[in-house]
Enzyme design. Structure first.
Site, mmCIF file in Angstrom:
data_model
loop_
_atom_site.group_PDB
_atom_site.id
_atom_site.type_symbol
_atom_site.label_atom_id
_atom_site.label_comp_id
_atom_site.label_asym_id
_atom_site.label_seq_id
_atom_site.Cartn_x
_atom_site.Cartn_y
_atom_site.Cartn_z
ATOM 1 N N HIS A 1 6.297 11.764 10.710
ATOM 2 C CA HIS A 1 7.428 11.596 9.803
ATOM 3 C C HIS A 1 7.060 11.969 8.367
ATOM 4 C CE1 HIS A 1 9.952 9.804 12.867
ATOM 5 N NE2 HIS A 1 8.931 9.038 13.218
ATOM 6 N N ARG B 1 -19.916 -8.393 -9.982
ATOM 7 C CA ARG B 1 -18.636 -8.746 -10.589
ATOM 8 C C ARG B 1 -18.225 -7.763 -11.684
ATOM 9 N NH1 ARG B 1 -17.016 -13.989 -9.538
ATOM 10 N NH2 ARG B 1 -15.723 -13.902 -11.395
ATOM 11 N N LYS C 1 -16.176 -7.204 -7.530
ATOM 12 C CA LYS C 1 -16.015 -7.965 -6.305
ATOM 13 C C LYS C 1 -14.817 -8.897 -6.347
ATOM 14 C CE LYS C 1 -17.112 -9.646 -2.277
ATOM 15 N NZ LYS C 1 -16.843 -8.852 -1.078
ATOM 16 N N TRP D 1 -16.810 -5.963 -16.588
ATOM 17 C CA TRP D 1 -15.866 -5.046 -15.959
ATOM 18 C C TRP D 1 -14.742 -4.866 -16.973
ATOM 19 C CZ3 TRP D 1 -10.702 -5.047 -14.359
ATOM 20 C CH2 TRP D 1 -10.332 -3.993 -13.509
ATOM 21 N N ASN E 1 -14.797 -14.108 -19.251
ATOM 22 C CA ASN E 1 -14.244 -13.476 -18.052
ATOM 23 C C ASN E 1 -12.765 -13.814 -18.006
ATOM 24 O OD1 ASN E 1 -13.727 -12.443 -15.472
ATOM 25 N ND2 ASN E 1 -14.362 -14.345 -14.482
ATOM 26 N N GLY E 2 -11.906 -12.805 -18.024
ATOM 27 C CA GLY E 2 -10.467 -13.040 -17.997
ATOM 28 C C GLY E 2 -9.742 -12.092 -18.925
ATOM 29 N N LYS F 1 -11.871 1.209 3.031
ATOM 30 C CA LYS F 1 -13.329 1.195 2.923
ATOM 31 C C LYS F 1 -13.858 2.566 2.515
ATOM 32 C CE LYS F 1 -14.204 -2.944 3.510
ATOM 33 N NZ LYS F 1 -13.017 -3.136 2.684
ATOM 34 N N GLU G 1 -12.965 3.255 -1.250
ATOM 35 C CA GLU G 1 -13.549 2.468 -2.330
ATOM 36 C C GLU G 1 -15.039 2.691 -2.514
ATOM 37 O OE1 GLU G 1 -12.675 -1.659 -1.753
ATOM 38 O OE2 GLU G 1 -13.442 -1.707 0.287
ATOM 39 N N CYS H 1 -15.635 -10.243 -14.645
ATOM 40 C CA CYS H 1 -16.922 -10.117 -15.311
ATOM 41 C C CYS H 1 -17.838 -11.240 -14.842
ATOM 42 C CB CYS H 1 -16.749 -10.197 -16.827
ATOM 43 S SG CYS H 1 -15.632 -8.950 -17.502
ATOM 44 N N GLU I 1 -7.455 -0.685 6.803
ATOM 45 C CA GLU I 1 -8.729 -1.203 6.306
ATOM 46 C C GLU I 1 -9.808 -0.126 6.341
ATOM 47 O OE1 GLU I 1 -11.715 -3.900 4.944
ATOM 48 O OE2 GLU I 1 -9.554 -3.664 4.674
#
Length: 622
Positions: A518, A27, A617, A74, A100-101, A499, A502, A2, A495
């Protein structure tokens, strides 16, 4: 993850809080709120949605409201609605808090407080924290200690008393209506910075909310709190032991976090990569002496050179950079290296023998899982190094030493320039360790020359942005993609898939190309996009075979290939080229088209690439 901002000064707090929250919105953006002291009472205004929704319900700023706290959320505990939005008040309405936490023992504390007659309005762990402070404040047990001259007031005492009962992570900003000229911040496991301006103070989760007002700041450490009044501040531990903090200079400017000519931060940061890599490598690549200068770890280079085991830890994009680093360190330095998801490292009883080096990779330097891995490594006696971007961050201060990316602030939730910066740092580290072990001066010099040429080659790739946009436009209706690479480009396939997932919400899977047959080859259906990294290298012929397997089953191929490779043309439904370079540095180039592909796919689908759903983020909670 947050965003917290709080202000105490001579100016109206509301515009400063709103501006700060906008800079912190990457955030978290589920809900937002602010609280001010007004006429001896705390006034809270909050709503679900983004900062713009909060602005719409706010009254005109009042000049006398010079103390306030704000939050952009968040969600962790409780759905993202107005009731669960921060700030939260204690049951008596005297104390307001933003957080935040995660409070890990919140359910136990909530049950205990409920038995004491405390009523709760939300489903959040944060309301438990503020009510715990409120309970001790109302109970007044601190009065006698204060009378004995314990250098604290009742508000401070109640905060300290509550913090001793809280298990978990927190960055708090707290106000109390009985102390209209006081602001308290506290930190454990979540970032918290105090910006110090002229007759004003700003608490924030990171420097982006501070830099417009001041470049002078202090960084709180775990189990520390700061008490701020109009003319001073003092920091102490939660055990009431005074702590002297050094004033630090914030290392980026307001201009660096503004969008400028770009619509989104992600695109700006993709296009900043030539510049950010030049800065990252500047002063570190000594072409004359054919060596790499890494001042941050210089005192540990002998230990690194002698180590028999390196562990790289990270999460998400940083983990993928670590995979490239594993290949680089084993290829150039011949040191056995493994890569660990930081989120799993602390729980699986890893083998850390004498002489092991653990290198933790994190853009923010605040990633909770990666920080936990650092602490685990240090407990077991490993040399702990960090590769981080944010100067003064918790990982940078916790590790024994480290290397900064110097990539500048990264605001876009989908990391781009941090990845290339991390790979560049790992490349430089591998070259220097290789030079110290077995690489000849000539080979080291050639590698340094090739690495220094990478920024100009990325600039050339960026010229294909419109072409890549056309490729994205022709494929965005497909909801399942494959990304395939071999050797050094296998991590880039991972990667690229991340991208796309997300920010465009298209399901994508990254794989080593040889693994496709496989099992995952069963997914290939008519016109399914398969992105291949088929650049020049020892496995080129093998990956051509993998492309044939996809084409035979009706898949559509999007191929990233080396410039001038005409042989690849018949295999490609869509072709993107990169300049030639040694295979071990190709990830720095091949990732750029995949960043642009994901970006354009998301924008063409009408999405906000800087604020993808359910993501934030900096992941500062487990």
């Amino acid at each position: 993850m947050c965003g917290i901002v709080a202000y105490l000064g001579e100016k109206p707090a509301q515009p400063i809080l709103i501006e700060g929250l906008k800079r912190l919105e990457y955030r978290g953006y589920d809900s937002a709120g602010v609280a001010f002291l007004e006429g001896g009472k705390i006034r809270v205004q909050k709503t679900s949605g983004r900062i713009s929704a909060l602005e719409a319900i706010l009254e005109k700023p009042k000049p006398e409201n010079c103390l306030g706290i704000g939050h952009t959320r968040w969600a962790t505990h409780g759905e993202p609605n107005t009731v669960n939005a921060h700030p939260h008040l204690d049951h008596a309405g005297k104390i307001a808090l933003v957080h935040n936490g995660i409070i890990e023992n919140y359910s136990t504390l909530k049950k205990w407080l409920t038995e004491k007659g405390v009523e709760f309005l939300s489903d959040t762990d944060t309301e438990v924290a503020v009510n715990l402070i409120g309970y001790f404040y109302g109970k007044g047990d601190g009065d006698e200690e204060i009378k004995r001259g314990n250098n604290q007031n009742k508000f401070e005492w109640a905060v300290q008393r509550a913090l001793h009962e809280i298990h978990g992570t927190y960055g708090f900003a707290i106000i109390c209506n009985d102390y209209p000229g006081m602001l308290i911040g506290a930190k454990k496991g979540s970032p918290l910075i105090l910006g110090i301006g002229k007759n004003e103070y700003i608490i924030a989760s990171d420097a982006s909310a501070i830099v417009e007002h001041t470049t002078q700041a202090i960084y709180l450490s775990d189990n520390e709190m700061v008490t701020i009044t109009a003319d001073n501040f003092h920091s102490k531990t939660i055990n009431n032991v005074e702590v002297t903090k050094d004033l630090k200079e914030i290392e980026f400017s307001l201009e660096q976090i503004e969008l400028g000519e770009f619509k989104f931060h992600m695109l700006k940061e993709i296009f900043e990569q030539p510049k950010s890599l030049r800065t990252c490598m500047g002063g570190r690549l000594d072409k004359q002496s054919k060596r790499v200068i890494l001042g941050g770890i210089s005192s540990h280079l002998r230990e690194l050179t002698r180590t028999k085991h390196i562990i790289l830890s990270g999460c998400g994009t940083a983990f993928h950079a670590g995979l490239v680093g594993e290949f680089l360190l084993e290829h150039l330095a011949r040191i056995p290296t493994e890569v660990e998801y930081a989120s799993e490292f602390r729980y699986r009883n890893p083998i850390i023998e004498d002489g092991t080096v653990v290198i933790s990779i994190s853009q923010s330097g605040e990633t909770a899982d990666t920080l936990a891995a650092v602490e685990q490594a240090k407990e077991r006696g490993a040399l702990s190094l960090g590769i981080v971007n944010v100067v003064g961050s918790t990982i940078a201060r916790t590790t024994d030493a480290g290397i900064y990316l110097h990539a500048g602030p990264e605001i876009g939730v989908a990391s781009t320039k941090a990845f290339t910066g991390q790979v560049a740092v790992l490349s430089m580290l591998a070259i220097e360790l290789g030079r110290r072990k077995h690489l000849s001066e000539t080979n080291a010099g050639n590698l340094i020359e090739e690495l220094s040429a990478i920024p100009d080659k990325i600039a050339k790739i960026l010229e294909q942005s419109d072409h890549i946009k056309e490729i994205a436009a022709k494929n965005i209706e497909k909801n399942n993609w494959l990304f395939l690479g071999r050797g050094f480009n296998y991590p880039v396939a991972l990667e690229g898939a991340l991208k796309l997932k997300e920010i465009s919400y298209i399901h994508a899977e990254g794989l080593p190309a040889a693994e496709m047959k496989h099992g995952p080859i069963a997914l290939i259906a008519d016109q399914m996009p398969a992105v291949f990294i088929a650049t020049a290298g020892p496995q080129y012929e093998k990956i051509i075979g993998n492309i044939e397997e996809v084409r035979a089953r009706g898949g559509k191929t999007i191929i990233v290939a080396t410039e001038g490779d005409d042989n690849i043309i018949p295999y490609a439904d869509h072709l993107i080229t990169i300049p030639d370079c040694p295979e071990l540095f190709q990830p720095l180039l091949t990732v750029v088209p995949l960043q642009l592909l994901a970006y354009h796919a998301a924008v063409l689908r009408g999405l906000d690439v800087d604020k993808p759903r359910n993501l934030a983020k900096s992941v500062t909670v487990e």
